[in-house]
Design a protein around this motif. Sequence first.
Motif, short mmCIF file in Angstrom:
data_model
loop_
_atom_site.label_atom_id
_atom_site.label_comp_id
_atom_site.label_asym_id
_atom_site.label_seq_id
_atom_site.Cartn_x
_atom_site.Cartn_y
_atom_site.Cartn_z
N ARG A 363 0.96 -1.27 -0.12
CA ARG A 363 -0.10 0.11 -0.12
C ARG A 363 0.81 1.19 0.03
O ARG A 363 1.96 1.25 0.57
CB ARG A 363 -0.81 0.04 1.23
CG ARG A 363 -1.57 -1.41 1.68
CD ARG A 363 -2.75 -1.17 2.33
NE ARG A 363 -3.91 -0.30 1.86
CZ ARG A 363 -4.56 0.61 2.64
NH1 ARG A 363 -4.22 0.74 3.81
NH2 ARG A 363 -5.66 1.44 1.80
N ALA A 364 0.19 2.38 -0.60
CA ALA A 364 1.07 3.26 -0.69
C ALA A 364 0.55 4.60 0.29
O ALA A 364 0.88 5.61 0.25
CB ALA A 364 1.35 3.89 -1.95
N LEU A 377 -4.70 -4.31 -6.47
CA LEU A 377 -3.94 -4.27 -7.54
C LEU A 377 -3.03 -5.36 -7.84
O LEU A 377 -2.63 -5.64 -9.03
CB LEU A 377 -3.11 -2.80 -7.33
CG LEU A 377 -3.89 -1.61 -7.54
CD1 LEU A 377 -2.87 -0.27 -7.46
CD2 LEU A 377 -4.65 -1.46 -8.96
P1 ADP Z 1 -5.87 -1.19 -1.41
O1 ADP Z 1 -6.59 -0.04 -1.98
O2 ADP Z 1 -6.76 -2.13 -0.81
O3 ADP Z 1 -5.09 -0.49 -0.22
P2 ADP Z 1 -4.89 -1.82 -3.87
O4 ADP Z 1 -4.07 -2.99 -4.24
O5 ADP Z 1 -6.16 -1.73 -4.76
O6 ADP Z 1 -5.11 -2.05 -2.48
O7 ADP Z 1 -4.00 -0.61 -4.07
C1 ADP Z 1 -2.62 -0.59 -3.56
C2 ADP Z 1 -2.34 0.80 -3.00
O8 ADP Z 1 -2.21 1.62 -4.20
C3 ADP Z 1 -3.21 1.69 -2.16
O9 ADP Z 1 -3.16 1.24 -0.91
C4 ADP Z 1 -2.92 3.14 -2.67
O10 ADP Z 1 -1.96 3.19 -1.79
C5 ADP Z 1 -2.51 3.00 -4.06
N1 ADP Z 1 -3.36 3.35 -4.95
C6 ADP Z 1 -4.21 2.37 -5.80
N2 ADP Z 1 -5.09 3.29 -6.63
C7 ADP Z 1 -5.04 4.41 -6.44
C8 ADP Z 1 -5.20 5.71 -6.96
N3 ADP Z 1 -6.35 5.63 -7.83
N4 ADP Z 1 -4.74 6.65 -6.44
C9 ADP Z 1 -3.59 6.86 -5.66
N5 ADP Z 1 -3.18 5.63 -4.88
C10 ADP Z 1 -3.83 4.56 -5.50
#
Ligand code: ADP
Length: 428
Positions: A363-364, A377
């Motif tokens: 996660r970011a 993702l």
């Molecule tokens: P989750 O949303 O459950 O944390 P995901 O695998 O869908 O897991 O996303 C991984 C991470 O990518 C997220 O925690 C977020 O930090 C980043 N991320 C995904 N989609 C976006 C977006 N549209 N804008 C900003 N950050 C995003």
Amino acid sequence: MSPRLGTAPDMGPDVLTPAGETGLGGQEALPVGSRPVALSELMGTMPLGMAVVDRELRFVEVSEALASLNGRPREAHLGRLMDEVMNPHSSLGDTARRVRRVLETGEPLDGVDIIHREPGAGVERTRVFRASYHPVLRDGEVIAACIYVEDLTERRRVEAQRDAGAARERAVREQALRETQEAVRARDEFLSVAAHELRTPLTSMRLHLQLLLRQVTGAHPELGRELAPRGQVLERQLSRLGSLVNTLLDVSRVAAGKLSLEPRELDLVQVVRQMVDAFSEEFARAGCELSVHVSGTLPGQWDPLRVEQVLVNLLSNAAKYGAGRPVEISLVGEGTMAVLAVKDHGIGISEDGMARLFGKFERAVSERHYGGLGLGLYITRQIVEAMGGSITVRSAQGQGSTFILRLPTQPRAAPAVAPAVVVGGRAK
Ligand code: ADP
């Protein structure tokens, strides 16, 4: 009688003179400090193991260091046969044999390792030497052999200690790797079992909720209408729980190589429109104005449930991380590829985050601000790559993100990404 070793001509102060000679060549008159150094003087002081042996195998010279390796004083060597000084049955005894060979052939012998076991008080001590044997030539005739001996015992001990240390470290690393692999395997197994177990009561709860609402509405229409909004909330939360559980199940399927695809003829434009409709409420709640750029049809062969799953992930992320700002969705055909872009104007992603976010549990953002497992993702990428497609992201912190999905319109013959992925026959 073997030829005696001669005196080097015109010796300067640093030149050696051989044993048995004063080496001073009539230079006794010179001050002590200016006289040439005699070989015997050098042998008596230098810390190197060195000896000169004549053709009869008599020690002509021996350094103090080599004499002490042999366990006898230097004087006990000079003029004596090698066999008299050294035990011919010990490992050192082989030295005489090698010297004889050098004297006979005139060929040097370099870098011979000698392992010598010295019986000590109670414990046997092993010493390691490296010896070289060189002929001493005069007028093309071999007149003596020179022996150089290096004591490698200490160096070998340090090397052995270092090797043992490295082997211990390697063993610790390998053990840690085995434990990590085992922990990962146990986690994946737990995920699989937990997800399966959670799915059953969830499905049952959803069915009973629908039944309950229908019965209440049938018996008391007014109460049914009153309870409908709560019913929808419950329904939404149960469906959220359901998709979280399915995600966990997918993770364990990927790990077990059982993520399946069932491609069939679809119009992607239609699927995208349906999904956008299904999400319109969620985007409205998030305060995102939606613009959709799709037109005509885009036929191809895809697994409808997996395509939906990918779209759900991208759209729900756009609503979650792009809340309060517009979201644009576009779909075009490019040759044999369908290219879908989901663009938001939300929080964006740092460079470090972009490098990680397709990874498992990555996660970011902090959990305090945005809930999530960090698996959406990861699964999306597994599915997309299993379809022979790709997913990329363009983003910068604070400047929104664009996720670009490229899917081939026809399924490929064999899965190239993961032998882990089964095409056809969905795993249950
Ligand atoms: P989750 O949303 O459950 O944390 P995901 O695998 O869908 O897991 O996303 C991984 C991470 O990518 C997220 O925690 C977020 O930090 C980043 N991320 C995904 N989609 C976006 C977006 N549209 N804008 C900003 N950050 C995003």
